[in-house]
Write a protein that holds these residues in place. Structure first.
Motif, PDB file in Angstrom:
ATOM      1  N   PHE A  66      47.677 -27.727 -27.561  1.00 51.31           N
ATOM      2  CA  PHE A  66      46.866 -28.516 -26.630  1.00 51.31           C
ATOM      3  C   PHE A  66      46.301 -27.624 -25.536  1.00 51.31           C
ATOM      4  O   PHE A  66      45.105 -27.674 -25.208  1.00 51.31           O
ATOM      5  N   LEU A  67      47.153 -26.795 -24.958  1.00 46.12           N
ATOM      6  CA  LEU A  67      46.760 -25.998 -23.797  1.00 46.12           C
ATOM      7  C   LEU A  67      45.803 -24.872 -24.159  1.00 46.12           C
ATOM      8  O   LEU A  67      44.855 -24.581 -23.414  1.00 46.12           O
ATOM      9  N   ILE A  68      46.022 -24.224 -25.293  1.00 46.77           N
ATOM     10  CA  ILE A  68      45.138 -23.128 -25.694  1.00 46.77           C
ATOM     11  C   ILE A  68      43.747 -23.656 -26.024  1.00 46.77           C
ATOM     12  O   ILE A  68      42.729 -23.047 -25.668  1.00 46.77           O
ATOM     13  N   ALA A  69      43.681 -24.806 -26.703  1.00 47.28           N
ATOM     14  CA  ALA A  69      42.374 -25.411 -26.966  1.00 47.28           C
ATOM     15  C   ALA A  69      41.690 -25.811 -25.658  1.00 47.28           C
ATOM     16  O   ALA A  69      40.472 -25.651 -25.502  1.00 47.28           O
ATOM     17  N   GLY A  93      33.836 -34.298 -23.606  1.00 44.85           N
ATOM     18  CA  GLY A  93      35.284 -34.134 -23.528  1.00 44.85           C
ATOM     19  C   GLY A  93      36.029 -35.427 -23.765  1.00 44.85           C
ATOM     20  O   GLY A  93      37.058 -35.460 -24.458  1.00 44.85           O
ATOM     21  N   VAL A  94      35.530 -36.518 -23.223  1.00 46.61           N
ATOM     22  CA  VAL A  94      36.186 -37.819 -23.413  1.00 46.61           C
ATOM     23  C   VAL A  94      36.188 -38.213 -24.890  1.00 46.61           C
ATOM     24  O   VAL A  94      37.192 -38.702 -25.422  1.00 46.61           O
ATOM     25  N   VAL A  95      35.063 -37.993 -25.567  1.00 48.10           N
ATOM     26  CA  VAL A  95      34.974 -38.329 -26.992  1.00 48.10           C
ATOM     27  C   VAL A  95      35.998 -37.519 -27.804  1.00 48.10           C
ATOM     28  O   VAL A  95      36.718 -38.068 -28.663  1.00 48.10           O
ATOM     29  N   LEU A  96      36.094 -36.232 -27.540  1.00 50.01           N
ATOM     30  CA  LEU A  96      37.056 -35.395 -28.258  1.00 50.01           C
ATOM     31  C   LEU A  96      38.487 -35.809 -27.959  1.00 50.01           C
ATOM     32  O   LEU A  96      39.359 -35.815 -28.849  1.00 50.01           O
ATOM     33  N   PHE A  97      38.749 -36.159 -26.715  1.00 45.48           N
ATOM     34  CA  PHE A  97      40.089 -36.564 -26.318  1.00 45.48           C
ATOM     35  C   PHE A  97      40.530 -37.809 -27.098  1.00 45.48           C
ATOM     36  O   PHE A  97      41.639 -37.879 -27.636  1.00 45.48           O
ATOM     37  N   VAL A  98      39.646 -38.787 -27.188  1.00 43.03           N
ATOM     38  CA  VAL A  98      39.959 -40.015 -27.923  1.00 43.03           C
ATOM     39  C   VAL A  98      40.167 -39.712 -29.407  1.00 43.03           C
ATOM     40  O   VAL A  98      41.101 -40.232 -30.046  1.00 43.03           O
ATOM     41  N   ALA A  99      39.315 -38.862 -29.976  1.00 46.55           N
ATOM     42  CA  ALA A  99      39.456 -38.502 -31.391  1.00 46.55           C
ATOM     43  C   ALA A  99      40.803 -37.827 -31.644  1.00 46.55           C
ATOM     44  O   ALA A  99      41.475 -38.099 -32.656  1.00 46.55           O
ATOM     45  N   ALA A 116      45.600 -32.251 -34.260  1.00 41.70           N
ATOM     46  CA  ALA A 116      45.297 -33.354 -33.354  1.00 41.70           C
ATOM     47  C   ALA A 116      45.518 -32.948 -31.900  1.00 41.70           C
ATOM     48  O   ALA A 116      44.720 -33.268 -31.014  1.00 41.70           O
ATOM     49  N   ARG A 117      46.599 -32.220 -31.650  1.00 47.79           N
ATOM     50  CA  ARG A 117      46.882 -31.774 -30.284  1.00 47.79           C
ATOM     51  C   ARG A 117      45.795 -30.812 -29.800  1.00 47.79           C
ATOM     52  O   ARG A 117      45.410 -30.827 -28.623  1.00 47.79           O
ATOM     53  N   ALA A 118      45.283 -29.964 -30.706  1.00 46.89           N
ATOM     54  CA  ALA A 118      44.216 -29.042 -30.331  1.00 46.89           C
ATOM     55  C   ALA A 118      42.932 -29.798 -29.991  1.00 46.89           C
ATOM     56  O   ALA A 118      42.235 -29.459 -29.023  1.00 46.89           O
ATOM     57  N   VAL A 119      42.615 -30.833 -30.762  1.00 45.78           N
ATOM     58  CA  VAL A 119      41.415 -31.634 -30.477  1.00 45.78           C
ATOM     59  C   VAL A 119      41.567 -32.338 -29.130  1.00 45.78           C
ATOM     60  O   VAL A 119      40.624 -32.398 -28.329  1.00 45.78           O
ATOM     61  N   GLN A 120      42.753 -32.884 -28.875  1.00 41.58           N
ATOM     62  CA  GLN A 120      43.006 -33.481 -27.557  1.00 41.58           C
ATOM     63  C   GLN A 120      42.785 -32.449 -26.450  1.00 41.58           C
ATOM     64  O   GLN A 120      42.211 -32.755 -25.405  1.00 41.58           O
ATOM     65  N   GLY A 121      43.260 -31.230 -26.686  1.00 43.02           N
ATOM     66  CA  GLY A 121      43.116 -30.184 -25.681  1.00 43.02           C
ATOM     67  C   GLY A 121      41.667 -29.826 -25.405  1.00 43.02           C
ATOM     68  O   GLY A 121      41.284 -29.605 -24.259  1.00 43.02           O
ATOM     69  N   THR A 224      40.436 -14.876 -25.611  1.00 40.98           N
ATOM     70  CA  THR A 224      41.574 -15.307 -24.801  1.00 40.98           C
ATOM     71  C   THR A 224      42.403 -16.349 -25.535  1.00 40.98           C
ATOM     72  O   THR A 224      43.639 -16.248 -25.603  1.00 40.98           O
ATOM     73  N   ALA A 225      41.737 -17.368 -26.082  1.00 42.60           N
ATOM     74  CA  ALA A 225      42.466 -18.417 -26.799  1.00 42.60           C
ATOM     75  C   ALA A 225      43.142 -17.853 -28.057  1.00 42.60           C
ATOM     76  O   ALA A 225      44.318 -18.126 -28.318  1.00 42.60           O
ATOM     77  N   GLY A 226      42.387 -17.048 -28.823  1.00 41.89           N
ATOM     78  CA  GLY A 226      42.974 -16.453 -30.017  1.00 41.89           C
ATOM     79  C   GLY A 226      44.091 -15.489 -29.688  1.00 41.89           C
ATOM     80  O   GLY A 226      45.124 -15.443 -30.372  1.00 41.89           O
ATOM     81  N   GLY A 227      43.899 -14.710 -28.630  1.00 47.21           N
ATOM     82  CA  GLY A 227      44.942 -13.780 -28.206  1.00 47.21           C
ATOM     83  C   GLY A 227      46.204 -14.498 -27.776  1.00 47.21           C
ATOM     84  O   GLY A 227      47.320 -14.064 -28.098  1.00 47.21           O
ATOM     85  N   ALA A 228      46.040 -15.593 -27.032  1.00 47.32           N
ATOM     86  CA  ALA A 228      47.217 -16.362 -26.607  1.00 47.32           C
ATOM     87  C   ALA A 228      47.957 -16.930 -27.815  1.00 47.32           C
ATOM     88  O   ALA A 228      49.193 -16.887 -27.880  1.00 47.32           O
ATOM     89  N   GLY A 229      47.205 -17.465 -28.791  1.00 48.68           N
ATOM     90  CA  GLY A 229      47.838 -17.998 -29.989  1.00 48.68           C
ATOM     91  C   GLY A 229      48.565 -16.925 -30.781  1.00 48.68           C
ATOM     92  O   GLY A 229      49.702 -17.125 -31.238  1.00 48.68           O
ATOM     93  N   ALA A 230      47.921 -15.761 -30.955  1.00 49.64           N
ATOM     94  CA  ALA A 230      48.562 -14.666 -31.686  1.00 49.64           C
ATOM     95  C   ALA A 230      49.795 -14.154 -30.953  1.00 49.64           C
ATOM     96  O   ALA A 230      50.823 -13.842 -31.573  1.00 49.64           O
TER      97      ALA A 230
END
Length: 460
Positions: A66-69, A93-99, A116-121, A224-230
């Protein structure tokens, strides 16, 4: 005398509920209330999700996804807001959050739940940055502390009823309906905020600095996001496959530094005085607080045999303390760095006290007073950080600096929770092992909070 006013909106400084600001204020508060319900509810039911999907080893990663996304969305939404306005980033952002909420409720595997958590993020990250820019563009500087206090107050009702409602719903109908139940809350928030999105804002020239280049900044956000995930995946693999884990950790760290160097204000990675350290301070606060906060329900349920509803009470009290601290900072004058230092000190002491909640012979309820004080420190200190950063930002860089604040916020939380999850996996999942992991996590986060206390003076 005309210089400072050029950075503010043309509206006179009155009250945040005066006619010219009422619609925006109510809409912002409703939106934050929606996000707060998600945060309080998901934190309570995550142990149940982990058990049903057989994914206890992914407990920390589910938060980090969630946080990295969100981190990636922060940068894109900040660029978009500076160039085209904050309206479309917010609505997207609201549309993605609901999805994402709908996907989480329908997930029948750990992999789909992480998606799903990534889409919420993505949705939450875009929405929050757009709201930060909206606060900077719509309200004059004198009213911003009160707006942030109102934002923190929006957590009060979700904090009081969110964990109990989430626990009740999860017990009666299952955790999936906790996610489904949040979706209808979007409607009243949007109805109130759509008129506010049409409000006039202060005119400004687009930024021409290095952080205004869409392609370069998007690449930096991706790195940054990919680096944090790796980095998190590498840390989690260290105890099983040391060589692979070490390589992923080093590669992730390299990408992370590359991205942050371009996303943050100049000299931020060296904690230069003023805005650079102010931005980084947000990350230190978030890492220390959420690195412990996310594991309190797990520790209380697995070590002290609390049920879902009781385990959520500590999270409730933390949010209430946060609201109180934010309200108090809006009423106090004086140098901001002293308020930041006091807030970080409160978080440090509270984390150390919270360690006692997993000690044999000590009641788990000790987490409640400890987390009230921790929440107070976050509200008092972290809200001051946000106000200070906006005050230090030229109007044409408010989007970039709001994004930088959110990047450090999300990154601090993601890394702290991800490392905490890796420690839990390394130490073990038995009750006594989870207790040991919680103690190790707490001491690590207390050290981060202490660093924030010592560095607060550099925000001047």
């Amino acid at each position: 005398m005309t210089g400072p006013k050029a950075l503010d909106t043309p509206y006179p400084s009155t009250r945040i509920l005066s006619p010219e600001y009422r619609t925006a204020t109510v809409g912002i508060v409703l939106t934050i209330t929606l996000v707060a319900f998600e945060g309080m509810s998901v934190g309570v039911v995550m142990p149940a999700v982990a058990h049903e999907l057989n994914a206890l080893d992914l407990y920390g990663i589910s938060f980090s996804a969630f946080l990295i996304a969100s981190l990636f969305a922060n940068v894109v939404a900040g660029l978009w807001s500076d160039r085209r306005g904050y309206q479309l980033p917010f609505l997207s952002g609201v549309v993605l959050f609901v999805a994402g909420m709908a996907l989480a409720g329908a997930a029948h595997s750990a992999g789909l739940f992480l998606v799903a958590r990534a889409v919420q993020g993505l949705g939450a990250g875009a929405s929050i940055v757009a709201l930060l820019v909206m606060i900077a563009r719509v309200y004059p500087e004198a009213l911003r502390p009160k707006v942030f206090a109102a934002v923190s107050a929006a957590w009060v009702v979700p904090a009081m009823v969110g964990p109990a409602v989430a626990g009740f719903v999860a017990v009666q109908w299952g955790w999936r309906y906790v996610f489904y139940g949040i979706i209808p809350l979007v409607v009243p928030a949007l109805v109130m905020l759509v008129p506010a999105l049409r409000m006039p804002t202060s005119p400004h020239e687009p930024s021409t600095g290095p952080r205004s280049r869409p392609v370069a900044m998007t690449l930096a956000a991706t790195a940054t996001a990919g680096g944090a995930g790796a980095l998190l995946q590498g840390v989690d693999l260290l105890h099983e496959r040391p060589v692979t884990g070490a390589l992923e950790t080093v590669a992730g760290l390299a990408f992370l530094v590359y991205g942050l160097y371009r996303l943050l204000p100049p000299k931020a990675l060296r904690f230069a005085r003023g805005l650079p350290t102010t931005v980084l301070m947000r990350g230190l606060f978030s890492a220390a607080f959420f690195g412990v906060n996310s594991f309190i329900p797990l520790a209380l349920q697995e070590v002290k045999s609390f049920d879902l509803k009781l385990a959520g009470i500590a999270l409730t009290t933390g949010a209430l303390g946060w609201s109180a601290g934010s309200f108090l900072q809006s009423r106090r004058e004086g140098e901001a760095y002293k308020r930041i230092r006091l807030g970080a000190g409160c978080v440090t002491v509270s984390i150390l006290i919270c360690v006692l909640c997993v000690v044999p012979g000590v009641t788990g309820w000790v987490a409640v007073p400890a987390w009230i004080v921790a929440g107070f420190g976050m509200g008092f200190g972290m809200t001051t950080v946000s106000v200070t950063a906006l005050r230090q930002s030229p109007v044409n860089e408010q989007g970039a600096n709001s994004a930088a604040l959110s990047v450090t916020d999300m990154l601090g939380s993601a890394l702290a929770i991800g490392v905490g999850g890796a420690l839990v996996n390394l130490i073990g999942h038995a009750p006594d092992e989870i207790a040991t992991g919680f103690v190790v996590i707490s001491f690590l986060m207390a050290a981060i909070a202490l660093a924030a206390t010592l560095l607060a003076g550099r925000t001047r």
